[in-house]
Design a protein around this motif. Structure first.
Motif, PDB file in Angstrom:
ATOM      1  N   TRP A  61     -16.140  -8.134  -6.558  1.00 34.88           N
ATOM      2  CA  TRP A  61     -14.811  -8.720  -7.350  1.00 34.88           C
ATOM      3  C   TRP A  61     -14.049  -9.522  -7.215  1.00 34.88           C
ATOM      4  O   TRP A  61     -14.375 -11.036  -6.849  1.00 34.88           O
ATOM      5  N   ALA A  62     -13.275  -9.789  -8.693  1.00 33.40           N
ATOM      6  CA  ALA A  62     -12.357 -11.020  -8.525  1.00 33.40           C
ATOM      7  C   ALA A  62     -11.221 -10.752  -8.128  1.00 33.40           C
ATOM      8  O   ALA A  62     -10.417  -9.564  -8.877  1.00 33.40           O
ATOM      9  N   PRO A  63     -10.248 -11.479  -8.739  1.00 31.00           N
ATOM     10  CA  PRO A  63      -8.912 -11.486  -8.509  1.00 31.00           C
ATOM     11  C   PRO A  63      -8.093 -10.672  -8.636  1.00 31.00           C
ATOM     12  O   PRO A  63      -7.292  -9.341  -8.902  1.00 31.00           O
ATOM     13  N   GLU A  64      -8.567 -10.779 -10.972  1.00 35.18           N
ATOM     14  CA  GLU A  64      -8.372 -10.045 -11.482  1.00 35.18           C
ATOM     15  C   GLU A  64      -8.380  -8.394 -11.657  1.00 35.18           C
ATOM     16  O   GLU A  64      -7.542  -8.033 -12.833  1.00 35.18           O
ATOM     17  N   ASP A  65      -9.362  -8.451 -10.623  1.00 35.76           N
ATOM     18  CA  ASP A  65      -9.525  -6.741 -10.894  1.00 35.76           C
ATOM     19  C   ASP A  65      -8.908  -5.671 -10.224  1.00 35.76           C
ATOM     20  O   ASP A  65      -8.598  -4.604 -10.045  1.00 35.76           O
ATOM     21  N   ILE A  66      -7.603  -6.625  -8.907  1.00 34.29           N
ATOM     22  CA  ILE A  66      -7.005  -5.978  -8.602  1.00 34.29           C
ATOM     23  C   ILE A  66      -6.275  -5.553  -9.211  1.00 34.29           C
ATOM     24  O   ILE A  66      -5.907  -3.860  -9.444  1.00 34.29           O
ATOM     25  N   ALA A  67      -5.600  -6.012 -10.726  1.00 33.43           N
ATOM     26  CA  ALA A  67      -4.420  -5.444 -11.317  1.00 33.43           C
ATOM     27  C   ALA A  67      -5.614  -4.573 -12.276  1.00 33.43           C
ATOM     28  O   ALA A  67      -4.180  -3.357 -12.260  1.00 33.43           O
ATOM     29  N   ALA A  68      -6.280  -4.837 -13.134  1.00 31.75           N
ATOM     30  CA  ALA A  68      -7.419  -3.501 -13.745  1.00 31.75           C
ATOM     31  C   ALA A  68      -7.325  -2.279 -12.600  1.00 31.75           C
ATOM     32  O   ALA A  68      -6.949  -0.889 -13.129  1.00 31.75           O
ATOM     33  N   ALA A  69      -7.641  -2.481 -11.412  1.00 34.36           N
ATOM     34  CA  ALA A  69      -7.233  -1.105 -10.301  1.00 34.36           C
ATOM     35  C   ALA A  69      -5.639  -0.620 -10.364  1.00 34.36           C
ATOM     36  O   ALA A  69      -5.522   0.749 -10.156  1.00 34.36           O
ATOM     37  N   GLU A  70      -4.416  -1.895 -10.446  1.00 33.31           N
ATOM     38  CA  GLU A  70      -3.345  -1.467 -10.396  1.00 33.31           C
ATOM     39  C   GLU A  70      -3.154  -0.072 -11.570  1.00 33.31           C
ATOM     40  O   GLU A  70      -2.593   0.301 -11.466  1.00 33.31           O
ATOM     41  N   ALA A  71      -3.712  -0.544 -13.409  1.00 34.22           N
ATOM     42  CA  ALA A  71      -3.257   0.055 -14.202  1.00 34.22           C
ATOM     43  C   ALA A  71      -3.944   1.197 -13.873  1.00 34.22           C
ATOM     44  O   ALA A  71      -3.902   2.368 -14.582  1.00 34.22           O
ATOM     45  N   ILE A  72      -5.447   1.520 -13.302  1.00 32.64           N
ATOM     46  CA  ILE A  72      -5.776   2.745 -13.648  1.00 32.64           C
ATOM     47  C   ILE A  72      -4.556   3.288 -12.795  1.00 32.64           C
ATOM     48  O   ILE A  72      -4.382   4.712 -13.268  1.00 32.64           O
ATOM     49  N   HIS A  73      -4.253   2.772 -11.462  1.00 32.39           N
ATOM     50  CA  HIS A  73      -3.603   3.941 -11.035  1.00 32.39           C
ATOM     51  C   HIS A  73      -2.293   4.131 -11.861  1.00 32.39           C
ATOM     52  O   HIS A  73      -1.778   5.382 -11.100  1.00 32.39           O
ATOM     53  N   ARG A  74      -1.861   3.747 -12.480  1.00 36.16           N
ATOM     54  CA  ARG A  74       0.062   3.909 -13.360  1.00 36.16           C
ATOM     55  C   ARG A  74      -0.587   4.871 -14.098  1.00 36.16           C
ATOM     56  O   ARG A  74       0.031   5.719 -14.970  1.00 36.16           O
ATOM     57  N   ASP A  75      -2.356   4.523 -14.655  1.00 36.83           N
ATOM     58  CA  ASP A  75      -1.988   5.643 -16.186  1.00 36.83           C
ATOM     59  C   ASP A  75      -2.513   6.533 -15.304  1.00 36.83           C
ATOM     60  O   ASP A  75      -1.981   7.602 -15.488  1.00 36.83           O
ATOM     61  N   TRP A  76      -3.281   7.039 -14.449  1.00 38.74           N
ATOM     62  CA  TRP A  76      -3.030   8.034 -13.459  1.00 38.74           C
ATOM     63  C   TRP A  76      -1.621   8.907 -12.678  1.00 38.74           C
ATOM     64  O   TRP A  76      -1.571   9.734 -11.755  1.00 38.74           O
ATOM     65  N   ASN A  77      -0.413   7.954 -13.388  1.00 34.74           N
ATOM     66  CA  ASN A  77       0.858   8.026 -11.791  1.00 34.74           C
ATOM     67  C   ASN A  77       1.207   8.270 -10.629  1.00 34.74           C
ATOM     68  O   ASN A  77       1.123   9.207 -10.042  1.00 34.74           O
ATOM     69  N   GLN A  78      -0.283   7.147 -10.074  1.00 32.77           N
ATOM     70  CA  GLN A  78      -0.443   7.308  -8.468  1.00 32.77           C
ATOM     71  C   GLN A  78       0.249   6.270  -8.111  1.00 32.77           C
ATOM     72  O   GLN A  78      -0.019   5.231  -9.027  1.00 32.77           O
ATOM     73  N   GLN A  79       0.733   6.157  -7.331  1.00 33.69           N
ATOM     74  CA  GLN A  79       1.167   4.782  -6.211  1.00 33.69           C
ATOM     75  C   GLN A  79      -0.410   3.912  -6.388  1.00 33.69           C
ATOM     76  O   GLN A  79      -1.423   4.188  -5.343  1.00 33.69           O
ATOM     77  N   PRO A  80       0.040   2.770  -6.785  1.00 30.50           N
ATOM     78  CA  PRO A  80      -1.859   1.487  -6.456  1.00 30.50           C
ATOM     79  C   PRO A  80      -1.906   1.900  -4.566  1.00 30.50           C
ATOM     80  O   PRO A  80      -0.788   1.636  -3.616  1.00 30.50           O
ATOM     81  N   MET A  81      -2.661   1.878  -4.587  1.00 35.05           N
ATOM     82  CA  MET A  81      -3.163   2.493  -3.057  1.00 35.05           C
ATOM     83  C   MET A  81      -5.349   1.276  -3.009  1.00 35.05           C
ATOM     84  O   MET A  81      -5.486   1.300  -3.914  1.00 35.05           O
ATOM     85  N   PHE A  82      -4.964   0.319  -1.756  1.00 34.86           N
ATOM     86  CA  PHE A  82      -6.620   0.671  -1.166  1.00 34.86           C
ATOM     87  C   PHE A  82      -6.562   0.600  -0.647  1.00 34.86           C
ATOM     88  O   PHE A  82      -6.085   0.765   0.818  1.00 34.86           O
ATOM     89  N   ARG A  83      -8.190   1.077  -0.169  1.00 39.50           N
ATOM     90  CA  ARG A  83      -8.852   1.827   1.555  1.00 39.50           C
ATOM     91  C   ARG A  83      -9.698   0.717   1.906  1.00 39.50           C
ATOM     92  O   ARG A  83     -10.605   0.551   0.819  1.00 39.50           O
ATOM     93  N   VAL A  84      -9.065  -0.261   2.861  1.00 39.77           N
ATOM     94  CA  VAL A  84     -10.006  -1.711   2.960  1.00 39.77           C
ATOM     95  C   VAL A  84     -10.891  -1.532   4.412  1.00 39.77           C
ATOM     96  O   VAL A  84      -9.998  -1.055   4.976  1.00 39.77           O
ATOM     97  N   PRO A  85     -11.512  -1.647   4.218  1.00 35.35           N
ATOM     98  CA  PRO A  85     -12.541  -2.162   5.903  1.00 35.35           C
ATOM     99  C   PRO A  85     -12.213  -3.213   6.350  1.00 35.35           C
ATOM    100  O   PRO A  85     -11.340  -3.963   6.408  1.00 35.35           O
TER     101      PRO A  85
END
Length: 237
Positions: free
Chosen positions: A45-69
């Motif tokens: 992953w690259a730092p800009e992927d975090i923002a891209a993942a956040e955008a998907i969350h927002r499109d789905w009307n759910q809170q941006p969240m990451f599950r991290v080992p």
């Protein structure tokens, strides 16, 4: 997490749909909780992927969240720098199926059934396993079952088990308050293991919040050992 167990972990509690953002895969949970409503690493992953993942969350009307080992220090640091905070530390535990099947279960104490009975759904709904979480069970493609636990001649507990590859996972363990600390959860886990053995699984796993000391004590006594851990990361609301 070891690949075989990781496969079972994802396949036995799936999101409604997925979308990829660079090195992340985002789950659409439809109100079914963080497990299926979070982003997880699937590649570099690259730092800009975090923002891209956040955008998907927002499109789905759910809170941006990451599950991290717990072992992923780089992502933890990147999320902390972006204002994310750690929540719900969780342990992944497993045991050989054979280690849980040697002790006979008392008659009429547990049953493995599918689809779930209405009383099992009521027991789940009385705790944290709402209809949205119950809908996750319906999406599982592989072998699956609902465990019914009984005490004092009445339905007292419910759980869900499913198989991915050669590993079974147990989810949604719920025992009614008046029947807790009487050993029912342990018998339900043994029933899940017996069902898993009948379907060719060689090990059984689960995810347990580190704050749930009572459940952890039960799993320790049954011979489960911790093999991995993770936490959720979200921005304070």
């Amino acid at each position: 997490m070891e690949p075989g167990l990781a496969r079972a972990f994802e396949e036995t509690w799936p999101a409604a749909e997925y979308a990829d953002a660079g090195g992340f895969r985002v789950g659409r949970g439809l109100g079914a909780g963080g497990r299926v409503s979070s982003a997880r690493v699937i590649g570099t992953w690259a730092p800009e992927d975090i923002a891209a993942a956040e955008a998907i969350h927002r499109d789905w009307n759910q809170q941006p969240m990451f599950r991290v080992p717990d072992s992923d220090g780089a992502l933890i640091a990147a999320l902390a720098a972006a204002g994310y905070r750690r929540d719900t530390p969780t342990a992944i535990m497993q045991a050989p199926v054979a280690s849980l099947t040697g002790q006979p279960i008392p008659p009429l104490t547990t049953f493995a059934v599918w689809p779930p009975l209405a009383i099992q759904r009521d027991i789940w709904s009385s705790g944290s396993i709402n209809p949205a979480r119950q809908a996750v069970m319906e999406r599982v493609a592989g072998p699956k079952t609902a465990i019914l636990g009984r005490m004092d001649d009445r339905a007292s507990g419910a759980a869900f088990a499913a198989i991915g590859g050669e590993a079974a996972m147990v989810h949604a363990v719920e025992v009614l308050p008046q029947f807790r600390r009487r050993g029912l959860a342990g018998w339900m886990m043994r029933q899940a293991a017996a069902w898993a053995a009948d379907h060719g699984a060689t090990r059984i796993g689960l995810a347990d919040s580190r704050a749930n000391a009572g459940a952890r004590a039960v799993y320790d006594r049954l011979g489960f050992v911790e093999v991995a851990g993770y936490a959720y990361y979200a921005r304070p609301s």
